[in-house]
Design a protein around this motif. Structure first.
Motif, PDB file in Angstrom:
ATOM      1  N   LYS A  96       0.835  -1.200   0.000  1.00  0.00           N
ATOM      2  CA  LYS A  96       0.000   0.000   0.000  1.00  0.00           C
ATOM      3  C   LYS A  96       0.871   1.251   0.000  1.00  0.00           C
ATOM      4  O   LYS A  96       2.013   1.237   0.484  1.00  0.00           O
ATOM      5  N   CYS A  97       0.325   2.320  -0.538  1.00  0.00           N
ATOM      6  CA  CYS A  97       1.057   3.584  -0.588  1.00  0.00           C
ATOM      7  C   CYS A  97       1.534   3.971   0.816  1.00  0.00           C
ATOM      8  O   CYS A  97       0.751   3.960   1.769  1.00  0.00           O
ATOM      9  N   GLY A  98       2.800   4.300   0.917  1.00  0.00           N
ATOM     10  CA  GLY A  98       3.370   4.744   2.180  1.00  0.00           C
ATOM     11  C   GLY A  98       4.055   3.670   2.975  1.00  0.00           C
ATOM     12  O   GLY A  98       4.908   3.973   3.829  1.00  0.00           O
ATOM     13  N   ASP A  99       3.723   2.385   2.739  1.00  0.00           N
ATOM     14  CA  ASP A  99       4.336   1.311   3.513  1.00  0.00           C
ATOM     15  C   ASP A  99       5.844   1.230   3.314  1.00  0.00           C
ATOM     16  O   ASP A  99       6.605   1.086   4.278  1.00  0.00           O
TER      17      ASP A  99
ATOM     18  N   TYR B 228      -7.944   8.134  -4.958  1.00  0.00           N
ATOM     19  CA  TYR B 228      -8.103   6.738  -4.551  1.00  0.00           C
ATOM     20  C   TYR B 228      -6.775   6.070  -4.183  1.00  0.00           C
ATOM     21  O   TYR B 228      -6.737   4.861  -3.938  1.00  0.00           O
ATOM     22  N   SER B 229      -5.694   6.814  -4.156  1.00  0.00           N
ATOM     23  CA  SER B 229      -4.373   6.206  -3.989  1.00  0.00           C
ATOM     24  C   SER B 229      -4.236   5.417  -2.694  1.00  0.00           C
ATOM     25  O   SER B 229      -3.431   4.483  -2.602  1.00  0.00           O
ATOM     26  N   HIS B 230      -5.036   5.759  -1.686  1.00  0.00           N
ATOM     27  CA  HIS B 230      -4.940   5.076  -0.396  1.00  0.00           C
ATOM     28  C   HIS B 230      -5.695   3.752  -0.391  1.00  0.00           C
ATOM     29  O   HIS B 230      -5.542   2.954   0.537  1.00  0.00           O
ATOM     30  N   ARG B 231      -6.527   3.504  -1.397  1.00  0.00           N
ATOM     31  CA  ARG B 231      -7.357   2.304  -1.394  1.00  0.00           C
ATOM     32  C   ARG B 231      -6.560   1.061  -1.774  1.00  0.00           C
ATOM     33  O   ARG B 231      -5.655   1.113  -2.597  1.00  0.00           O
TER      34      ARG B 231
ATOM     35  N   GLN C 185       0.063   5.995  -7.140  1.00  0.00           N
ATOM     36  CA  GLN C 185       0.638   6.718  -6.007  1.00  0.00           C
ATOM     37  C   GLN C 185       0.025   8.106  -5.811  1.00  0.00           C
ATOM     38  O   GLN C 185       0.324   8.783  -4.831  1.00  0.00           O
TER      39      GLN C 185
ATOM     40  N   THR D 298       0.195  -0.847  -7.614  1.00  0.00           N
ATOM     41  CA  THR D 298      -0.937  -0.709  -6.692  1.00  0.00           C
ATOM     42  C   THR D 298      -2.240  -0.686  -7.481  1.00  0.00           C
ATOM     43  O   THR D 298      -2.230  -0.621  -8.714  1.00  0.00           O
TER      44      THR D 298
END
Length: 407
Positions: free
Chosen positions: A105-108, A140-143, A136, A132
Motif C-alpha cells: 500500500k502507498c506509504g508502507d 483513490y491512492s490510499h485504497r 501513487q 498498486t
C-alpha cells in the motif's frame, strides 16, 4: 544463447498476481529473481487452494496451483519486512539489485525505509517499480486494489457478458484476473524500458503502475468507439461491436465461432454456407451495411449453421478461408495439437519432490532463449543460499537472524 536479461537481478517484494506475473516474465527472460516472502506463510496465494500440487504417490504438498502459475524460476527468501533487522537485510540486497518490485500500500515502503528515494541513495542505478490498485497519486491512492474491483470500476464488466434483454444478461468479469495480468505485462515493458534507458543515463528511475490505469488503457477500440462517436458501448455477448458476422453460432451438436473481418471473407462465408445470394444483397455487401442489418443477417446465418455439426462446418469454412474455430474447454485447449506442438505445456521438478506442471512463456526468439531454470520455489527454499552466496554472510550470522525470527 542466454536469456536477454541474463545478469539482471530483480528483488521481488510483490505478492498475489500482478507483480509476480511481471517478475516471472523477467525470470523467463533470464533475470535472477529473488522473491521476498513473509516467514511462516509466504505469498498469500500459496494457500489459495485447492487444488494443491501432489507428489507421485498422491500426498499433497503445500503449493497451490495458483501460486505455481506465477512464480516459476525465482529464488525464495523469507524476510520479516516489518522488522528493522529484516529491512536492513533488504537494503543490503537492494545494493546489488538492478530492479526492485513491490505492491505494498502507498506509504508502507517509506515507513519501512525501503522507498525509492532511500534505496536510490544506496543504489542510483536501481529501477524501482511500485504496483498498486490506483497508483501513487489521486483521490483513490490510499485504497487497496483488487482485480475484480478494477474490472468493475475500469469499464470492462460493462462490455463483458450477454445483453441485458437476453437470458443470463448483465455485467460479467473476465474468467481470469485480466487486470492483474495486463498490469504485470505493462510493468515488465516499463521495467525493461527503464533498463534500456539506463544504458545511456547510468541512472535508475521510479515506475508507478496502477491496475485502474492499466484497465482503462486497454479498453482499446471500445474506449475509442465512445470517444469518437459519443455513444456508450454496450455488451454484445459473443458478438463484436464493429464487425458482423463476428460471433458464435449454434450447430446441430454444439457451437463454433466465425470471425469475418472483411468483405472478401464474408463472400467466402456465404459460399461455404451455400448462401451466395447474401453476398450480393445490398444489405450485406459491406461491413457497415451488415452492422446496420445485423439482426436479419444473424438470423439467416444461425438457421443455416444449425443444419450441420460443428466438425463438418469447420472443415468447410477452413477450406474456404473463413476465420473460424471450435469453442474449447481448457482441457481441450491444452491438448490441442497446435498448442502441444508449440511446447506450451511442460513440467518442472519441484523442491517438494513433486512434478510441477507449467504453461510455457509464449515468446519465441530466433537467437535468445526463454529460460526455465527452476520450478516455483518452496517457501524460503533459497534463504541460506542468498544470504551466504549473494551477501557473503556467515552461517553464524544467518543463524542469529533465524533465531530472532527475521528470516
Amino acid at each position: 544463447m542466454a536469456g536477454p536479461l541474463e545478469g539482471i537481478r530483480v528483488l521481488d517484494l510483490s505478492r498475489i498476481l500482478a507483480g509476480p506475473w511481471s517478475t516471472q516474465l523477467l525470470s523467463d527472460l533470464g533475470a535472477d529473481v529473488i522473491k521476498v516472502e513473509r516467514p511462516g506463510s509466504g505469498d498469500d496465494t500459496r494457500a489459495w487452494g485447492p487444488p494443491f500440487l501432489a507428489r507421485e504417490d498422491g500426498t499433497p504438498t503445500a503449493e497451490s496451483a495458483y501460486f505455481l502459475c506465477a512464480n516459476r524460476g525465482k529464488r525464495s527468501i523469507t524476510v520479516d519486512v516489518s522488522s528493522e533487522a529484516g529491512q536492513a537485510v533488504l537494503r543490503e540486497l537492494a545494493k546489488t539489485a538492478d530492479v526492485f518490485v513491490e505492491n505494498y500500500k502507498c506509504g508502507d515502503m517509506r515507513r519501512y525505509g525501503l522507498d525509492y528515494d532511500t534505496l536510490a541513495e544506496l543504489n542510483p542505478r536501481l529501477v524501482y517499480c511500485s504496483i498498486t490498485g490506483f497508483g501513487q497519486t489521486g483521490p483513490y491512492s490510499h485504497r487497496a486494489g483488487y482485480d475484480f474491483v478494477v474490472q468493475a470500476m475500469g469499464g470492462l464488466m460493462s462490455i463483458t457478458g450477454e445483453c441485458d434483454d437476453l437470458p443470463g444478461g448483465g455485467p460479467q468479469k473476465c474468467g481470469v484476473p485480466i487486470s492483474d495480468l495486463m498490469t504485470g505485462m505493462y510493468a515488465s515493458v516499463a521495467i525493461v524500458s527503464a533498463l534500456f534507458e539506463r544504458v545511456e543515463s547510468a541512472r535508475g528511475q521510479y515506475i508507478d503502475m496502477s491496475l485502474l490505469d492499466t484497465q482503462v488503457a486497454w479498453l482499446a477500440n471500445q474506449a475509442s468507439n465512445f470517444l469518437v462517436a459519443g455513444s456508450e458501448p454496450r455488451r454484445w455477448g459473443n458478438a463484436h461491436p464493429n464487425l458482423a458476422p463476428y460471433q458464435s453460432f449454434a450447430t446441430s451438436n454444439g457451437a463454433l465461432i466465425v470471425a469475418v473481418g472483411n468483405d472478401r471473407q464474408f463472400g467466402a462465408l456465404c459460399g461455404a454456407l451455400d448462401l451466395g445470394e447474401l453476398a450480393r444483397d445490398e444489405r450485406y455487401t459491406t461491413n457497415a451495411a451488415r452492422l446496420k442489418h445485423r439482426e436479419s443477417l444473424v438470423c439467416l446465418l444461425a438457421n443455416r449453421f444449425r443444419g450441420r455439426d460443428t466438425a463438418a462446418w469447420l472443415v468447410g469454412l477452413e477450406a474456404a478461408g473463413v476465420p473460424c474455430g471450435p469453442i474449447h474447454s481448457i482441457p481441450q485447449a491444452l491438448s490441442d495439437p497446435q498448442v502441444r506442438s508449440r511446447g506450451m505445456v511442460f513440467s518442472l521438478p519441484h523442491g517438494s519432490g513433486a512434478i510441477a506442471p507449467q504453461i510455457a512463456n509464449p515468446i519465441k526468439f530466433s537467437r535468445s532463449t526463454v529460460e526455465y531454470r527452476r520450478a516455483p520455489p518452496v517457501l524460503g527454499e533459497h534463504t541460506d543460499d542468498i544470504l551466504s552466496r549473494d551477501l557473503g554472510w556467515s552461517a553464524d550470522r544467518i543463524s542469529v537472524l533465524r533465531k530472532g525470527g527475521t528470516i
